[in-house]
Design a protein around this motif. Sequence first.
Motif, mmCIF file in Angstrom:
data_model
loop_
_atom_site.group_PDB
_atom_site.id
_atom_site.type_symbol
_atom_site.label_atom_id
_atom_site.label_comp_id
_atom_site.label_asym_id
_atom_site.label_seq_id
_atom_site.Cartn_x
_atom_site.Cartn_y
_atom_site.Cartn_z
ATOM 1 N N ASP A 90 -4.111 14.349 13.806
ATOM 2 C CA ASP A 90 -4.502 15.302 14.839
ATOM 3 C C ASP A 90 -5.337 14.681 15.955
ATOM 4 O OD1 ASP A 90 -3.171 17.311 13.410
ATOM 5 O OD2 ASP A 90 -4.960 17.749 12.219
ATOM 6 N N ALA A 91 -6.366 13.924 15.604
ATOM 7 C CA ALA A 91 -7.283 13.378 16.604
ATOM 8 C C ALA A 91 -6.943 11.941 16.997
ATOM 9 C CB ALA A 91 -8.724 13.444 16.079
ATOM 10 N N GLY A 92 -6.009 11.317 16.267
ATOM 11 C CA GLY A 92 -5.697 9.914 16.528
ATOM 12 C C GLY A 92 -6.713 9.020 15.828
ATOM 13 N N GLY A 93 -6.451 7.744 15.847
ATOM 14 C CA GLY A 93 -7.342 6.799 15.183
ATOM 15 C C GLY A 93 -7.184 6.859 13.678
ATOM 16 N N GLY A 94 -8.203 6.383 12.999
ATOM 17 C CA GLY A 94 -8.149 6.403 11.548
ATOM 18 C C GLY A 94 -9.212 5.548 10.905
ATOM 19 N N TRP A 95 -8.946 5.106 9.694
ATOM 20 C CA TRP A 95 -9.881 4.330 8.882
ATOM 21 C C TRP A 95 -9.149 3.076 8.441
ATOM 22 C CZ3 TRP A 95 -9.043 9.430 9.020
ATOM 23 C CH2 TRP A 95 -10.131 10.270 9.313
ATOM 24 N N SER A 96 -9.720 1.910 8.756
ATOM 25 C CA SER A 96 -9.045 0.662 8.454
ATOM 26 C C SER A 96 -10.072 -0.428 8.167
ATOM 27 C CB SER A 96 -8.135 0.266 9.617
ATOM 28 O OG SER A 96 -8.892 0.092 10.800
ATOM 29 N N GLY A 97 -9.579 -1.609 7.880
ATOM 30 C CA GLY A 97 -10.451 -2.734 7.581
ATOM 31 C C GLY A 97 -9.743 -4.047 7.856
ATOM 32 N N LEU A 98 -10.239 -5.118 7.256
ATOM 33 C CA LEU A 98 -9.763 -6.460 7.555
ATOM 34 C C LEU A 98 -8.718 -7.009 6.589
ATOM 35 C CD1 LEU A 98 -13.215 -8.031 8.522
ATOM 36 C CD2 LEU A 98 -11.441 -7.085 10.039
ATOM 37 N N SER A 99 -8.476 -6.339 5.497
ATOM 38 C CA SER A 99 -7.508 -6.818 4.505
ATOM 39 C C SER A 99 -6.113 -6.342 4.892
ATOM 40 C CB SER A 99 -7.868 -6.296 3.110
ATOM 41 O OG SER A 99 -9.138 -6.769 2.731
ATOM 42 N N THR A 100 -5.232 -7.272 5.220
ATOM 43 C CA THR A 100 -3.911 -6.880 5.709
ATOM 44 C C THR A 100 -2.909 -6.703 4.566
ATOM 45 O OG1 THR A 100 -3.333 -9.184 6.129
ATOM 46 C CG2 THR A 100 -4.228 -7.925 7.970
ATOM 47 N N LEU A 101 -2.190 -5.602 4.652
ATOM 48 C CA LEU A 101 -1.104 -5.269 3.729
ATOM 49 C C LEU A 101 0.002 -4.622 4.545
ATOM 50 C CD1 LEU A 101 -3.455 -3.833 1.035
ATOM 51 C CD2 LEU A 101 -1.781 -5.597 0.520
ATOM 52 N N CYS A 102 1.139 -4.417 3.931
ATOM 53 C CA CYS A 102 2.293 -3.838 4.624
ATOM 54 C C CYS A 102 2.308 -2.315 4.490
ATOM 55 C CB CYS A 102 3.586 -4.388 4.034
ATOM 56 S SG CYS A 102 3.743 -6.182 4.096
ATOM 57 N N VAL A 103 2.784 -1.649 5.534
ATOM 58 C CA VAL A 103 3.024 -0.203 5.517
ATOM 59 C C VAL A 103 4.378 0.052 6.171
ATOM 60 C CG1 VAL A 103 0.581 0.461 5.548
ATOM 61 C CG2 VAL A 103 1.806 0.166 7.708
ATOM 62 N N ALA A 104 4.884 1.254 5.965
ATOM 63 C CA ALA A 104 6.171 1.636 6.542
ATOM 64 C C ALA A 104 6.177 3.132 6.819
ATOM 65 C CB ALA A 104 7.305 1.280 5.577
ATOM 66 N N PRO A 105 7.041 3.579 7.731
ATOM 67 C CA PRO A 105 7.156 5.020 7.939
ATOM 68 C C PRO A 105 7.723 5.686 6.682
ATOM 69 C CG PRO A 105 8.245 3.787 9.698
ATOM 70 C CD PRO A 105 7.891 2.810 8.615
ATOM 71 N N GLY A 106 7.374 6.920 6.460
ATOM 72 C CA GLY A 106 7.877 7.646 5.301
ATOM 73 C C GLY A 106 7.266 7.133 4.007
ATOM 74 N N GLU A 107 7.750 7.642 2.907
ATOM 75 C CA GLU A 107 7.247 7.244 1.597
ATOM 76 C C GLU A 107 7.634 5.790 1.329
ATOM 77 O OE1 GLU A 107 8.125 8.537 -2.971
ATOM 78 O OE2 GLU A 107 8.005 10.125 -1.471
ATOM 79 N N PHE A 108 6.687 4.981 0.823
ATOM 80 C CA PHE A 108 6.994 3.574 0.573
ATOM 81 C C PHE A 108 6.192 3.024 -0.599
ATOM 82 C CE2 PHE A 108 3.299 3.379 3.361
ATOM 83 C CZ PHE A 108 2.531 2.362 2.806
ATOM 84 N N THR A 109 6.756 2.007 -1.233
ATOM 85 C CA THR A 109 6.076 1.118 -2.172
ATOM 86 C C THR A 109 6.565 -0.272 -1.820
ATOM 87 O OG1 THR A 109 5.993 2.781 -3.934
ATOM 88 C CG2 THR A 109 5.715 0.480 -4.592
ATOM 89 N N ILE A 110 5.645 -1.145 -1.424
ATOM 90 C CA ILE A 110 6.005 -2.481 -0.947
ATOM 91 C C ILE A 110 5.283 -3.521 -1.801
ATOM 92 C CG2 ILE A 110 5.949 -4.077 0.997
ATOM 93 C CD1 ILE A 110 5.817 -1.554 2.830
ATOM 94 N N SER A 111 6.021 -4.465 -2.345
ATOM 95 C CA SER A 111 5.443 -5.590 -3.077
ATOM 96 C C SER A 111 5.231 -6.742 -2.110
ATOM 97 C CB SER A 111 6.377 -6.040 -4.201
ATOM 98 O OG SER A 111 6.491 -5.029 -5.166
ATOM 99 N N GLY A 112 4.076 -7.382 -2.210
ATOM 100 C CA GLY A 112 3.752 -8.511 -1.342
ATOM 101 C C GLY A 112 3.036 -8.071 -0.092
ATOM 102 N N ARG A 113 2.205 -8.969 0.428
ATOM 103 C CA ARG A 113 1.415 -8.642 1.615
ATOM 104 C C ARG A 113 1.709 -9.545 2.795
ATOM 105 N NH1 ARG A 113 -4.761 -9.786 0.113
ATOM 106 N NH2 ARG A 113 -5.010 -9.245 2.297
ATOM 107 N N ASN A 114 2.589 -10.505 2.633
ATOM 108 C CA ASN A 114 2.887 -11.457 3.699
ATOM 109 C C ASN A 114 4.201 -11.103 4.385
ATOM 110 O OD1 ASN A 114 0.582 -12.992 3.098
ATOM 111 N ND2 ASN A 114 1.676 -14.032 1.449
ATOM 112 N N ASP A 115 4.326 -11.591 5.621
ATOM 113 C CA ASP A 115 5.571 -11.461 6.384
ATOM 114 C C ASP A 115 6.065 -10.019 6.464
ATOM 115 O OD1 ASP A 115 5.649 -14.298 6.680
ATOM 116 O OD2 ASP A 115 6.501 -14.441 4.660
ATOM 117 N N CYS A 116 5.160 -9.099 6.695
ATOM 118 C CA CYS A 116 5.530 -7.676 6.718
ATOM 119 C C CYS A 116 6.629 -7.401 7.739
ATOM 120 C CB CYS A 116 4.307 -6.815 7.021
ATOM 121 S SG CYS A 116 3.003 -6.921 5.773
#
Length: 158
Positions: free
Chosen positions: A86-112
């Motif tokens: 609703d307001a935009g923005g969010g909550w994040s940090g410095l540890s990078t992992l992969c995300v995707a639109p819709g429901e997801f389960t992703i193995s691995g954190r590199n080369d997203c």
Amino acid sequence: MRQLFAKLFLSVIVACGGLIGLTATASASLDVCNESTSRVGVALGYYSQDVWVSEGWWHIDGGDCAPVIQSDLTARYYYLFAIDFDAGGGWSGLSTLCVAPGEFTISGRNDCETRGHHTAGFMEVDTSRSPDWTVRLDEATRTPDPSATLGNLTKEVN
């Protein structure tokens, strides 16, 4: 006297059964409470069996809580990324992992991106090895833009 003893015995059995029922239904979890007035989408990251895993999305209305893990927590650290629909923005940090639109389960954190996903910065949640933990998201800790590279993820995901 025999009837009194039988009633007392039956009362004790019923009371013990009730206590057993109460303890059997109690369980630990990792809960996310959305203390903002907006609807949010939450993604979770964790290390499991020698691989990083990210999952999403849990949708949590303003003022509500939701369990993202519904069992005893086995790790000390979990990672969380949340977007505010609703307001935009969010909550994040410095540890990078992969995300995707819709429901997801992703193995691995590199080369997203090369694997067809997006990279997001997750905040580290230190549970102090507690089997039960609650993360609270509020407007005071929301950042204006959790990741400018997420494009279509900042719109509500299903």
